[in-house]
Design a protein around this motif. Structure first.
Motif, PDB file in Angstrom:
ATOM      1  N   LEU A  22       0.826  -1.211   0.000  1.00 52.36           N
ATOM      2  CA  LEU A  22       0.000   0.000   0.000  1.00 52.36           C
ATOM      3  C   LEU A  22       0.859   1.260   0.000  1.00 52.36           C
ATOM      4  N   ASN A  53      -6.254   4.650  -4.469  1.00 46.59           N
ATOM      5  CA  ASN A  53      -5.725   4.501  -3.115  1.00 46.59           C
ATOM      6  C   ASN A  53      -6.776   4.802  -2.059  1.00 46.59           C
ATOM      7  N   SER A  54      -7.632   5.778  -2.346  1.00 47.43           N
ATOM      8  CA  SER A  54      -8.661   6.150  -1.383  1.00 47.43           C
ATOM      9  C   SER A  54      -9.688   5.031  -1.202  1.00 47.43           C
ATOM     10  N   THR A  56      -8.976   1.897  -1.609  1.00 45.65           N
ATOM     11  CA  THR A  56      -8.259   0.871  -0.837  1.00 45.65           C
ATOM     12  C   THR A  56      -8.425   1.112   0.654  1.00 45.65           C
ATOM     13  N   THR A  57      -8.159   2.343   1.082  1.00 45.59           N
ATOM     14  CA  THR A  57      -8.258   2.641   2.507  1.00 45.59           C
ATOM     15  C   THR A  57      -9.707   2.620   2.988  1.00 45.59           C
ATOM     16  N   GLN A  60     -10.699  -0.925   3.476  1.00 48.02           N
ATOM     17  CA  GLN A  60     -10.103  -1.382   4.731  1.00 48.02           C
ATOM     18  C   GLN A  60     -11.016  -1.045   5.900  1.00 48.02           C
ATOM     19  N   GLY A 114      -7.910  -3.589  -0.799  1.00 50.56           N
ATOM     20  CA  GLY A 114      -8.311  -3.121   0.517  1.00 50.56           C
ATOM     21  C   GLY A 114      -9.046  -4.185   1.311  1.00 50.56           C
ATOM     22  N   SER A 118      -7.846  -5.699   4.849  1.00 48.09           N
ATOM     23  CA  SER A 118      -8.730  -5.606   6.015  1.00 48.09           C
ATOM     24  C   SER A 118      -8.939  -6.965   6.682  1.00 48.09           C
ATOM     25  N   THR A 273      -5.329   9.702   9.222  1.00 50.70           N
ATOM     26  CA  THR A 273      -5.245   8.920   7.981  1.00 50.70           C
ATOM     27  C   THR A 273      -5.493   9.771   6.738  1.00 50.70           C
ATOM     28  N   GLY A 277      -2.740   9.290   3.970  1.00 50.62           N
ATOM     29  CA  GLY A 277      -3.117   8.930   2.607  1.00 50.62           C
ATOM     30  C   GLY A 277      -2.604   9.922   1.585  1.00 50.62           C
ATOM     31  N   GLN A 395     -11.772   5.139   8.087  1.00 48.05           N
ATOM     32  CA  GLN A 395     -11.194   5.235   6.747  1.00 48.05           C
ATOM     33  C   GLN A 395     -12.243   5.170   5.648  1.00 48.05           C
ATOM     34  N   GLY A 399     -10.877   8.136   3.297  1.00 46.36           N
ATOM     35  CA  GLY A 399     -10.416   7.809   1.948  1.00 46.36           C
ATOM     36  C   GLY A 399     -11.128   8.608   0.868  1.00 46.36           C
TER      37      GLY A 399
END
Length: 440
Positions: A22, A53-54, A56-57, A60, A114, A118, A273, A277, A395, A399
């Motif tokens: 990540l 990426n957002s 992904t978080t 999670q 993600g 998680s 976060t 991020g 998140q 995210g």
């Protein structure tokens, strides 16, 4: 204490090393965006690609609690096996989806990755803390150091595979070299296969101690059982405590979310976060505006992983020696100042930029050793995996909020405006640390 104890920690570190891919997103994004901008759609750019990426978080946060619940149903080994398989499948499928659209990449490299993280993230921490109950901060720091260190291998592998000749991007920040772009789809196969090997070895090593083995790890006070709960469970759960650490009661998720302390932790995690991020995704693209050496920028990201890893151990030890409240206050204050001054690094050359990035990675890394430790300390260990998973729901907000802000602000106010905005958000986090209860 037998070989299972250090084996569980080693297994957790191996798994977290792969989850830490990540943190190579900032490096990988420059190649992925360039590929899609040149060969799939000119509308794919640095402003909107951060959605990968957002998500992904966010996933999670959405599914982290599922990892804790799954671990209670099927055990740590199978839980880690399922989560690791999902993560690597998401990376592997991106070999195909990157040829299609940004949305499909979001589904595989974002959502599936993600989900895999998680399901896997918390179980190694829970196992390690149960084997070493007197060294929880240190053990959490060691395991999540693997997460932080993961980008060291991932970033180097990505860059050496995709850009071995150190070709610079164009003035607009996109790579156009045919050799680089041709290799982009296949890098996902390489990454997935490497990760699977590491993950499955880690899964074999993961274990939790039996009640007898738990007894051997610590001398418990008379009248207290292995989990720190009163011998008569009915006596300890009649009332909801306002300060769980004082009473020693272990809280279920439904009890935890009724406490003020949980929402203090949730807001701290949310605000921190957002900053994490942003720097993870944008440090390289910001650096490209005044540094044209791709290998140097990749090297910054690689060594940032070392600071990310070492920082987790250092912050964990700081909490063990002082308190969560002290450690998190120092951390958020440092981050606020570092983000506020980050725009100045474009006038400091390579050395100044490098130092700031490494300091930021070292500082934010403490979030991921302090938060899991204080959740266990505040709410107990029996439901730790599920409780920490609920904390990760922050998140789900941070995210998408980060992606929306970046997409709207990057072209309007540039990197300087974005960094100053993040610094302002972190100043709120500093204020919240003064609400952390005594004893934590």
């Amino acid at each position: 204490m037998k070989i299972q104890a250090p084996a569980a920690v080693i297994g957790g570190i191996l798994i977290h090393l792969t989850l830490g891919n990540l943190y190579s997103f900032g490096n990988m994004m420059t190649y992925m965006v360039s590929y899609m901008h040149e060969r799939v759609s000119p509308y794919v750019n640095y402003g909107n690609f951060i959605w990968v990426n957002s998500i992904t978080t966010a996933s999670q946060g959405l599914f982290m609690v599922c990892g804790g619940l799954l671990e209670r149903k099927i055990g740590p080994k199978l839980t880690c096996f399922v989560g690791c398989s999902v993560l690597s499948a998401g990376i592997l499928l991106t070999h195909y989806t990157i040829e299609v659209s940004l949305f499909t990449v979001i589904l595989t490299y974002g959502l599936l990755s993600g989900l895999g993280i998680s399901l896997t993230y918390v179980t190694p921490l829970a196992c390690g803390m149960q084997w070493y109950p007197e060294k929880k901060g240190l053990i959490n720091g060691l395991i999540v150091a693997g997460f932080g260190l993961g980008a060291l291998g991932s970033t180097n592998l990505q860059t050496l595979y995709l850009n071995p000749d150190n070709k610079p991007p164009e003035a607009n920040g996109y790579f156009v070299d045919t050799g680089i772009l041709d290799r982009v789809p296949s890098v996902f196969i390489v990454l997935a296969l490497v990760f699977l090997v590491m993950q499955y070895v880690g899964c074999l090593l993961i274990s939790k101690p039996t009640p007898t083995e738990l007894q051997d790890t610590r001398h418990w006070p008379e009248g207290e059982n292995l989990l720190g709960v009163a011998d008569n469970p009915d006596e300890s759960q009649d009332e909801l405590p306002s300060t769980p650490t004082v009473t020693g009661i272990d809280l279920r998720p439904v009890q935890m979310i009724q406490t003020k302390t949980f929402y203090i932790f949730w807001m701290l995690y949310l605000l921190n976060t957002i900053a994490i991020g942003y720097i993870n995704a944008m440090y390289k693209s910001f650096g490209q505006t005044f540094i044209s050496d791709d290998h140097y920028l990749a090297g910054i990201g690689s060594f940032a992983a070392i600071f990310n890893a070492v920082g987790r151990i250092v912050w964990g030890r700081l909490m063990d020696k002082t308190s969560f409240r002290t450690a998190i206050r120092i951390l958020t204050l440092m981050l606020t100042l570092l983000f506020a001054t980050m725009p100045l690094t474009k006038h400091m050359g390579k050395v100044g930029f490098t130092g700031w990035v490494w300091l930021i990675f070292f500082t934010f890394s403490g979030t991921f050793s302090l938060m899991p430790t204080v959740v266990e300390k505040a709410f107990g260990s029996p439901h730790y995996s599920a409780n920490y998973g609920i904390l990760f729901t922050s998140q789900v907000v941070s995210g998408p909020l980060l992606a929306a802000v970046n997409q709207l602000m990057l072209n309007a106010v540039g990197y300087t405006g974005c960094f100053l905005t993040i610094s302002g958000i972190l100043s709120l986090s500093v204020g919240i640390t003064f609400l952390v209860p005594d004893g934590l």
